[in-house]
Design a protein around this motif. Structure first.
Motif, PDB file in Angstrom:
ATOM      1  N   ALA A 202       0.832  -1.202   0.000  1.00  0.00           N
ATOM      2  CA  ALA A 202       0.000   0.000   0.000  1.00  0.00           C
ATOM      3  C   ALA A 202       0.867   1.252   0.000  1.00  0.00           C
ATOM      4  N   LEU A 203       1.910   1.250   0.805  1.00  0.00           N
ATOM      5  CA  LEU A 203       2.825   2.393   0.845  1.00  0.00           C
ATOM      6  C   LEU A 203       3.515   2.576  -0.506  1.00  0.00           C
ATOM      7  N   ALA A 204       3.898   1.464  -1.127  1.00  0.00           N
ATOM      8  CA  ALA A 204       4.547   1.534  -2.437  1.00  0.00           C
ATOM      9  C   ALA A 204       3.587   2.077  -3.491  1.00  0.00           C
ATOM     10  N   ASN A 205       2.323   1.662  -3.419  1.00  0.00           N
ATOM     11  CA  ASN A 205       1.331   2.138  -4.377  1.00  0.00           C
ATOM     12  C   ASN A 205       1.134   3.646  -4.264  1.00  0.00           C
ATOM     13  N   ILE A 206       1.047   4.135  -3.035  1.00  0.00           N
ATOM     14  CA  ILE A 206       0.853   5.567  -2.816  1.00  0.00           C
ATOM     15  C   ILE A 206       2.065   6.354  -3.306  1.00  0.00           C
ATOM     16  N   LYS A 207       3.259   5.853  -3.025  1.00  0.00           N
ATOM     17  CA  LYS A 207       4.474   6.543  -3.450  1.00  0.00           C
ATOM     18  C   LYS A 207       4.599   6.563  -4.971  1.00  0.00           C
ATOM     19  N   THR A 208       4.383   5.410  -5.591  1.00  0.00           N
ATOM     20  CA  THR A 208       4.514   5.316  -7.044  1.00  0.00           C
ATOM     21  C   THR A 208       3.456   6.159  -7.749  1.00  0.00           C
ATOM     22  N   SER A 209       2.244   6.124  -7.227  1.00  0.00           N
ATOM     23  CA  SER A 209       1.166   6.913  -7.828  1.00  0.00           C
ATOM     24  C   SER A 209       1.488   8.400  -7.779  1.00  0.00           C
ATOM     25  N   GLU A 214      -0.624  10.187 -10.534  1.00  0.00           N
ATOM     26  CA  GLU A 214      -1.897   9.477 -10.584  1.00  0.00           C
ATOM     27  C   GLU A 214      -2.479   9.341  -9.182  1.00  0.00           C
ATOM     28  N   ASP A 215      -3.755   9.035  -9.104  1.00  0.00           N
ATOM     29  CA  ASP A 215      -4.402   8.810  -7.818  1.00  0.00           C
ATOM     30  C   ASP A 215      -4.075   7.402  -7.327  1.00  0.00           C
ATOM     31  N   PRO A 216      -3.730   7.253  -6.054  1.00  0.00           N
ATOM     32  CA  PRO A 216      -3.433   5.915  -5.526  1.00  0.00           C
ATOM     33  C   PRO A 216      -4.697   5.079  -5.419  1.00  0.00           C
ATOM     34  N   ASP A 217      -4.500   3.784  -5.292  1.00  0.00           N
ATOM     35  CA  ASP A 217      -5.616   2.868  -5.117  1.00  0.00           C
ATOM     36  C   ASP A 217      -6.356   3.211  -3.821  1.00  0.00           C
ATOM     37  N   THR A 218      -7.670   3.238  -3.887  1.00  0.00           N
ATOM     38  CA  THR A 218      -8.474   3.623  -2.725  1.00  0.00           C
ATOM     39  C   THR A 218      -8.248   2.694  -1.539  1.00  0.00           C
ATOM     40  N   ALA A 219      -8.160   1.406  -1.812  1.00  0.00           N
ATOM     41  CA  ALA A 219      -7.948   0.441  -0.730  1.00  0.00           C
ATOM     42  C   ALA A 219      -6.597   0.667  -0.058  1.00  0.00           C
ATOM     43  N   CYS A 220      -5.600   1.019  -0.855  1.00  0.00           N
ATOM     44  CA  CYS A 220      -4.269   1.281  -0.301  1.00  0.00           C
ATOM     45  C   CYS A 220      -4.288   2.522   0.586  1.00  0.00           C
ATOM     46  N   THR A 221      -4.965   3.553   0.114  1.00  0.00           N
ATOM     47  CA  THR A 221      -5.065   4.785   0.899  1.00  0.00           C
ATOM     48  C   THR A 221      -5.778   4.530   2.223  1.00  0.00           C
ATOM     49  N   THR A 222      -6.838   3.746   2.170  1.00  0.00           N
ATOM     50  CA  THR A 222      -7.591   3.435   3.389  1.00  0.00           C
ATOM     51  C   THR A 222      -6.740   2.658   4.382  1.00  0.00           C
ATOM     52  N   LEU A 223      -5.986   1.677   3.877  1.00  0.00           N
ATOM     53  CA  LEU A 223      -5.150   0.864   4.754  1.00  0.00           C
ATOM     54  C   LEU A 223      -4.100   1.718   5.460  1.00  0.00           C
ATOM     55  N   ASN A 226      -5.632   4.033   8.055  1.00  0.00           N
ATOM     56  CA  ASN A 226      -5.987   3.307   9.275  1.00  0.00           C
ATOM     57  C   ASN A 226      -4.752   2.999  10.120  1.00  0.00           C
ATOM     58  N   CYS A 227      -3.663   2.612   9.460  1.00  0.00           N
ATOM     59  CA  CYS A 227      -2.427   2.330  10.198  1.00  0.00           C
ATOM     60  C   CYS A 227      -1.887   3.598  10.849  1.00  0.00           C
ATOM     61  N   ASN A 228      -1.953   4.710  10.121  1.00  0.00           N
ATOM     62  CA  ASN A 228      -1.471   5.976  10.671  1.00  0.00           C
ATOM     63  C   ASN A 228      -2.284   6.420  11.883  1.00  0.00           C
ATOM     64  N   ALA A 229      -3.536   5.966  11.945  1.00  0.00           N
ATOM     65  CA  ALA A 229      -4.416   6.355  13.050  1.00  0.00           C
ATOM     66  C   ALA A 229      -4.218   5.486  14.289  1.00  0.00           C
ATOM     67  N   GLU A 230      -3.468   4.389  14.161  1.00  0.00           N
ATOM     68  CA  GLU A 230      -3.195   3.559  15.327  1.00  0.00           C
ATOM     69  C   GLU A 230      -2.435   4.379  16.367  1.00  0.00           C
ATOM     70  N   THR A 231      -2.813   4.251  17.609  1.00  0.00           N
ATOM     71  CA  THR A 231      -2.226   5.080  18.662  1.00  0.00           C
ATOM     72  C   THR A 231      -0.708   4.964  18.710  1.00  0.00           C
ATOM     73  N   GLU A 232      -0.197   3.732  18.667  1.00  0.00           N
ATOM     74  CA  GLU A 232       1.248   3.531  18.766  1.00  0.00           C
ATOM     75  C   GLU A 232       1.981   4.161  17.584  1.00  0.00           C
ATOM     76  N   VAL A 233       1.421   3.986  16.385  1.00  0.00           N
ATOM     77  CA  VAL A 233       2.052   4.516  15.178  1.00  0.00           C
ATOM     78  C   VAL A 233       2.011   6.042  15.176  1.00  0.00           C
ATOM     79  N   ALA A 234       0.859   6.598  15.506  1.00  0.00           N
ATOM     80  CA  ALA A 234       0.719   8.053  15.524  1.00  0.00           C
ATOM     81  C   ALA A 234       1.651   8.680  16.554  1.00  0.00           C
ATOM     82  N   THR A 235       1.769   8.042  17.715  1.00  0.00           N
ATOM     83  CA  THR A 235       2.647   8.564  18.762  1.00  0.00           C
ATOM     84  C   THR A 235       4.108   8.502  18.327  1.00  0.00           C
ATOM     85  N   ALA A 236       4.501   7.386  17.719  1.00  0.00           N
ATOM     86  CA  ALA A 236       5.888   7.242  17.262  1.00  0.00           C
ATOM     87  C   ALA A 236       6.220   8.279  16.197  1.00  0.00           C
ATOM     88  N   ALA A 237       5.293   8.504  15.267  1.00  0.00           N
ATOM     89  CA  ALA A 237       5.521   9.495  14.213  1.00  0.00           C
ATOM     90  C   ALA A 237       5.662  10.891  14.809  1.00  0.00           C
TER      91      ALA A 237
END
Length: 258
Positions: A202-209, A214-223, A226-237
């Protein structure tokens, strides 16, 4: 707390450490060239006459998953980084450094022997003596690796002695996931192999798009969203954005690099 992952020696780290040791050896040989008493010393022995340089301590910390980036992502402060650097430097004195350098050499030698005999076995060219030696070589490699890993574990324990259990847990989780080809903040959480693959794609699709306009795949963007919204991931970022510069400076200063 989950068991700490095995201490692995990445190729890039090994190269950096080896280059630093060889550089020191060359300088030492040049300085001692006129003294006959040292003429019989090998390069390895000459390299073991000194304590590690600051860059070697930093590279060795990276082998156990401790870098400025992982410290910052785990929520460590500049003060924490100072303590980590000072504790690591105190532990990795001449005696412990020499023991680790020697252990690394023993592992390399044992691995080379396993590789040599393994080629004979796989090619069908091994006789009974070779087969016996192969089994012995694999046992020796396991023993030497265990010894080396024990030394790295001791360094890790010394370096994180002043950190909280939450910070060390995050460091260990990131280290265990360090082979996943995704940005660091995503490695603070464990995922299944299938989930890691989906996130990577999904990350590769967004980067390549984006590169192709081009617009990235919708499913990839959603995934990824959602990962970015995880508490641990958001805090680490967030920690990386706000703490990395200060943690990097503090760690380098503690190791004597600034």
């Amino acid at each position: 707390m989950s068991p700490r992952p095995p201490r692995r020696l990445p190729l890039g780290t090994a190269t950096s450490i080896g280059a630093a040791v060889l550089a020191f050896t060359a300088i030492t040989v040049a300085g001692l060239g006129s003294f006959g008493a040292f003429s019989g010393l090998t390069s390895a022995r000459l390299a073991m006459l000194a304590a590690p340089e600051a860059v070697e301590v930093e590279a060795t910390l990276a082998r156990v998953g401790i870098t400025a980036e992982t410290l910052a992502a785990a929520g460590c402060s500049s003060g924490d980084a100072t303590n980590v650097g000072a504790d690591a430097l105190a532990h990795l004195d001449t005696t412990n450094w020499n023991a680790l350098v020697s252990a690394d050499g023993d592992v390399r030698d044992a691995q080379a022997e396993v590789d040599r005999l393994g080629k004979l076995v796989r090619a069908g060219q091994a006789d009974q003596e070779d087969l016996t030696a192969y089994a012995t070589a694999k046992s020796t490699l396991a023993t030497e690796t265990s010894t080396r890993d024990g030394l790295l574990d001791a360094l890790y324990d010394a370096a994180v002695a002043d950190l909280t259990s939450g910070e060390t847990t995050l460091l260990e989780t990131m280290h265990g996931n360090s082979d996943r080809p995704v940005p660091l903040q995503y490695t603070v959480s464990d995922r299944t192999d299938a989930q890691w693959t989906s996130l990577r794609n999904a990350l590769a699709n967004i980067k390549t798009s984006g590169m192709c306009g081009e617009d990235p795949d919708t499913a990839c963007t959603t995934l990824v969203t959602n990962c970015n919204a995880e508490t641990e991931v958001a805090t680490a970022a967030s920690n990386l954005d706000s703490n990395l510069a200060g943690v990097t400076s503090a760690l380098h200063t503690a190791l004597g690099q600034e």
